[in-house]
Design an enzyme around this catalytic site. Sequence first.
Site, PDB file in Angstrom:
ATOM      1  N   SER A 124       0.838  -1.201   0.000  1.00 33.44           N
ATOM      2  CA  SER A 124       0.000   0.000   0.000  1.00 33.44           C
ATOM      3  C   SER A 124       0.868   1.245   0.000  1.00 33.44           C
ATOM      4  O   SER A 124       1.937   1.270   0.620  1.00 33.44           O
ATOM      5  CB  SER A 124      -0.866  -0.008   1.259  1.00 33.44           C
ATOM      6  OG  SER A 124      -1.528   1.219   1.420  1.00 33.44           O
ATOM      7  N   TYR A 148      -1.486  -0.484  10.753  1.00 37.92           N
ATOM      8  CA  TYR A 148      -1.740  -1.148   9.466  1.00 37.92           C
ATOM      9  C   TYR A 148      -0.556  -0.928   8.519  1.00 37.92           C
ATOM     10  O   TYR A 148      -0.020  -1.878   7.927  1.00 37.92           O
ATOM     11  CB  TYR A 148      -3.042  -0.620   8.838  1.00 37.92           C
ATOM     12  CG  TYR A 148      -3.189  -1.005   7.382  1.00 37.92           C
ATOM     13  CD1 TYR A 148      -3.396  -2.317   7.008  1.00 37.92           C
ATOM     14  CD2 TYR A 148      -3.081  -0.042   6.369  1.00 37.92           C
ATOM     15  CE1 TYR A 148      -3.510  -2.682   5.665  1.00 37.92           C
ATOM     16  CE2 TYR A 148      -3.197  -0.386   5.031  1.00 37.92           C
ATOM     17  CZ  TYR A 148      -3.404  -1.714   4.687  1.00 37.92           C
ATOM     18  OH  TYR A 148      -3.507  -2.058   3.356  1.00 37.92           O
ATOM     19  N   LYS A 152       2.298  -3.603   6.771  1.00 38.39           N
ATOM     20  CA  LYS A 152       2.593  -3.731   5.333  1.00 38.39           C
ATOM     21  C   LYS A 152       4.086  -3.519   5.083  1.00 38.39           C
ATOM     22  O   LYS A 152       4.713  -4.252   4.300  1.00 38.39           O
ATOM     23  CB  LYS A 152       1.761  -2.726   4.533  1.00 38.39           C
ATOM     24  CG  LYS A 152       0.291  -3.103   4.414  1.00 38.39           C
ATOM     25  CD  LYS A 152       0.110  -4.325   3.523  1.00 38.39           C
ATOM     26  CE  LYS A 152      -1.306  -4.816   3.508  1.00 38.39           C
ATOM     27  NZ  LYS A 152      -1.492  -6.060   2.764  1.00 38.39           N
TER      28      LYS A 152
END
Length: 341
Positions: A124, A148, A152
């Site tokens: 992302s 989050y 990643k």
Amino acid sequence: MKVFVTGGAGYIGSHTLVQLLAAGHEVCVFDNYCNSSPAALARVRQLTNRDLTAIDGDIRDADALTRALADFAPDAVIHFAGLKAVGESNAMPLAYYQTNVTGTMNLLAAMDAAECRRIVFSSSATVYGEARYLPFDEDHPVAPTNPYGRTKAMAEGVIADWATATPAASAVLLRYFNPVGAHESGRIGEDPQGIPNNLMPFVAQVAVGRRDKLAIFGDDYETRDGTGERDYIHVVDLAAAHLAAIGYAARAEGCQAINVGTGQGITVKELVAAYERACGHPIAYEVAPRRPGDVASSYAATDKAERLLQWRTALDVDAMCASSWRWQSENPDGYPGGAED
Ligand code: NAD
Ligand code: WQD
């Protein structure tokens, strides 16, 4: 090619399956349906008139993954499975690390056991964090600002180290910007549970009458009209990037992080105006305070994707909104409750 697809029943996975099957690849999906429905796979089968294998399994279960990979013996893996809500990751970080990091490690170990050496990973643009300059290129420092994003970035690191240590391995880390839209048939699309976190599904639910109005989070940013600017990418273009990436992984060794975006910023108000054109009526909104953690602008440098993948986007914001509206208006409550449709 035989392609093992974790999280294939989800939003981006289901759109990618359509193109994989249409291109003649043999597909095995591994998904626990925690944020998706088997109905999406039924519709993929209908749309393509092709079959696929589906395993109801959890990437946190190392043994189940190892068995599934040994049985299917894939040439390549596309790894979509993961948890993706920034707010939830603040509230339950360990769940995010378990699924997104440990799950990725389980997958790589299962790939080793099955002698599979190619992986395409859903990363992302959130890994970049605060923009030090724009557009974001792949050399921009990686400094995520929430759990989050850190999962990643960490999964990227694990995959990169695996690729370095594994002879003939190839890994492509696709850093998605803001995926939106749906398949042009209106049969598959994004089906968020509860109140949508993201702009486009929220706008779609206002358009269809499920919600009264949109809250625009701030109109005092340093952008053309004061609202936040993002690089929205049509999910059908994004799906095509995955096919290009498995092709690239088949001809090049090593590990590459590659942005997947259009290179163009669109503001919240511009997106709302495009959606009004698509649905044919006004979208009610009010201006609300800024959302904590939001940045003014984010958009991708796209030359690395063009150079390595020979891929670029083809679909504009009107196509994104028209396809979203078709999906939303024909499926106002999303997929039927988990059943075959
Ligand atoms: P999604 O939630 O629709 O799809 C994820 C899929 O993974 C779902 O089908 C879910 O059931 C499955 N899954 C989750 N945990 C699992 C587990 N433990 N075991 C097996 N399956 C599991 O999300 P999406 O939008 O399609 O995103 C796919 C990937 O792309 C995710 O990894 C996400 O972090 C990443 N990504 C998404 C966006 C976005 O805005 N949608 C942006 C950048 C990156
Ligand atoms: C877009 C713009 C909001 C909702 C997030 C994740 C990122 C990635 C993609 C997974 C911003 C504004 C939004 C609303 C609004 N996901 N907005 N009203 O924040 O760019 O990225 O999704 O990897 O990690 O952070 O996307 O769609 O939430 O917001 O005004 O109700 O819309 O302020 O300017 P974002 P978004």
